[in-house]
Design a protein around this motif. Sequence first.
Motif, PDB file in Angstrom:
ATOM      1  N   SER A 179       0.795  -0.984   0.032  1.00 17.67           N
ATOM      2  CA  SER A 179       0.048  -0.011  -0.049  1.00 17.67           C
ATOM      3  C   SER A 179       0.773   1.381   0.118  1.00 17.67           C
ATOM      4  O   SER A 179       0.555   1.994  -0.791  1.00 17.67           O
ATOM      5  N   GLU A 197      -3.018 -13.286  -2.848  1.00 16.22           N
ATOM      6  CA  GLU A 197      -3.987 -12.853  -3.492  1.00 16.22           C
ATOM      7  C   GLU A 197      -5.138 -11.858  -2.519  1.00 16.22           C
ATOM      8  O   GLU A 197      -5.749 -10.866  -3.024  1.00 16.22           O
ATOM      9  N   HIS A 248      -5.016  -8.379  -3.632  1.00 16.46           N
ATOM     10  CA  HIS A 248      -5.249  -8.319  -5.186  1.00 16.46           C
ATOM     11  C   HIS A 248      -6.213  -7.091  -5.208  1.00 16.46           C
ATOM     12  O   HIS A 248      -6.137  -6.349  -6.236  1.00 16.46           O
ATOM     13  N   PHE A 249      -7.112  -6.701  -4.399  1.00 18.61           N
ATOM     14  CA  PHE A 249      -8.211  -5.603  -4.590  1.00 18.61           C
ATOM     15  C   PHE A 249      -7.103  -4.330  -4.421  1.00 18.61           C
ATOM     16  O   PHE A 249      -7.840  -3.495  -4.905  1.00 18.61           O
ATOM     17  N   THR A 281      -3.956  -4.256  -5.722  1.00 16.41           N
ATOM     18  CA  THR A 281      -3.034  -4.070  -6.737  1.00 16.41           C
ATOM     19  C   THR A 281      -3.768  -4.126  -8.148  1.00 16.41           C
ATOM     20  O   THR A 281      -3.329  -4.030  -9.259  1.00 16.41           O
ATOM     21  N   ASN A 282      -5.117  -4.502  -8.297  1.00 17.21           N
ATOM     22  CA  ASN A 282      -5.811  -4.597  -9.079  1.00 17.21           C
ATOM     23  C   ASN A 282      -5.484  -3.683 -10.626  1.00 17.21           C
ATOM     24  O   ASN A 282      -5.560  -2.722 -10.641  1.00 17.21           O
ATOM     25  N   GLY A 283      -5.118  -4.468 -11.482  1.00 14.83           N
ATOM     26  CA  GLY A 283      -4.873  -3.604 -12.709  1.00 14.83           C
ATOM     27  C   GLY A 283      -3.472  -2.879 -12.606  1.00 14.83           C
ATOM     28  O   GLY A 283      -3.242  -2.409 -13.742  1.00 14.83           O
ATOM     29  N   LYS A 328       0.454  -3.009 -13.081  1.00 12.08           N
ATOM     30  CA  LYS A 328       1.447  -4.048 -13.154  1.00 12.08           C
ATOM     31  C   LYS A 328       2.666  -3.870 -12.023  1.00 12.08           C
ATOM     32  O   LYS A 328       3.180  -2.941 -11.787  1.00 12.08           O
ATOM     33  N   LYS A 380      -8.156   7.332  -3.527  1.00 11.46           N
ATOM     34  CA  LYS A 380      -7.391   6.380  -3.942  1.00 11.46           C
ATOM     35  C   LYS A 380      -6.216   6.190  -3.042  1.00 11.46           C
ATOM     36  O   LYS A 380      -5.635   5.264  -2.293  1.00 11.46           O
ATOM     37  N   TYR A 413      -5.063   3.621   0.150  1.00 10.70           N
ATOM     38  CA  TYR A 413      -3.634   2.909   0.321  1.00 10.70           C
ATOM     39  C   TYR A 413      -3.062   3.111   1.586  1.00 10.70           C
ATOM     40  O   TYR A 413      -2.602   2.469   2.280  1.00 10.70           O
ATOM     41  N   ASN A 443     -11.881  -6.984   3.183  1.00 12.66           N
ATOM     42  CA  ASN A 443     -10.888  -7.951   2.154  1.00 12.66           C
ATOM     43  C   ASN A 443      -9.940  -8.638   3.198  1.00 12.66           C
ATOM     44  O   ASN A 443      -9.355  -9.559   2.883  1.00 12.66           O
ATOM     45  N   SER A 460     -12.056 -12.718   4.190  1.00 10.90           N
ATOM     46  CA  SER A 460     -11.705 -13.288   2.849  1.00 10.90           C
ATOM     47  C   SER A 460     -11.224 -14.826   3.133  1.00 10.90           C
ATOM     48  O   SER A 460     -10.269 -15.250   2.182  1.00 10.90           O
TER      49      SER A 460
END
Length: 313
Positions: free
Chosen positions: A31, A57, A60-61, A63-65, A67, A151, A155, A196, A200
Amino acid sequence: MLNAKKAKELFEKNQKILVVLHQFPDGDTISSSLALSVYLKRQGKKVDLAVKEEIPEVFHFLTNGIKIRDDFLLGDYDLIIAVDCGDAQRTGFPARLEQISRIKPLINIDHHLKNSLHKIATLNMIDTEASAAAEIVWDLLNYLEAEIDSKIATYILAGIYYDTGGFQHANVTAKTLKIASQCLRRGGRIGLISKNNITSKSPSGLKLWGIALNRVRINANGIVSTYITLNDIKKSGAKSDDTSGIVNLINTIPNSKIAILFVETPDGTIKTSLRTERNDIDVSVLARLFGGGGHKKAAGFTLESNLKSKIMA
Ligand code: 5GP
Ligand code: MN
């Protein structure tokens, strides 16, 4: 804040920036790095993120999208920033970072004690009072007068949330809560983060927890411990990151002094997590004896050994 002016100059001067996360990435390194990279990208910088292992995993919510590289070429960057790494070894690229630090600027943003990375960094932004590296990134972004939108606020809040165990650990300070409150005011999504984190768990992950919990033992010195073998992970169908959190749960046994979790890894080592709730015990001292590190109440190390010979005997 310490060295913020120098960091600002380095950001202004350099265009291609690499942000390095630590191995076995956790919510804070992920984050904090993301918050910083969003700001730098908005400044028109070319920013890459790199981490030695895959992102678990559960994150992933976040880092979604986005790279995230698992390797990099030294020549591609003008400035390197290591976030929350603890020491050079833990970046996963120690030799390369040492090499690059001789020719290019390296910023070390961390809330761990001075360490080997500290020695090779051009600029250290270290605050051991910070509950998470995210607090330091927050200070830096505010110094830079960054626009903190939902956003970035999410984080920062996530980094703090993970490193404080959802605001439960003793590393929470008045400043931590103040930053969290400011993040909420700017749209930080606490519900998304806790959902999450808490809800999860997969059935196979819970089975793995069952195996580990079934083996808990406490010795006469108040050391609570358990372990997980590769076979346990295979048998339960869980993933290795499903082990995260077990050590915090076994650390809740009253009157215990230290909680230890040993996890066998596919590369033949044992990842060891240490926790304590006691103010008179510093588990990072123990971790350092075995080449690891961390904080007073949460630390870890990796043993080059196998479980059968060392732990189960
Ligand atoms: P965990 O038990 O959650 O993996 O790690 C807890 C804390 O211990 C981390 O935030 C980090 O500060 C530290 N830590 C864990 N493993 C290592 C390691 O192998 N080396 C170092 N230097 N620190 C570690
Ligand atoms: Mn951290």
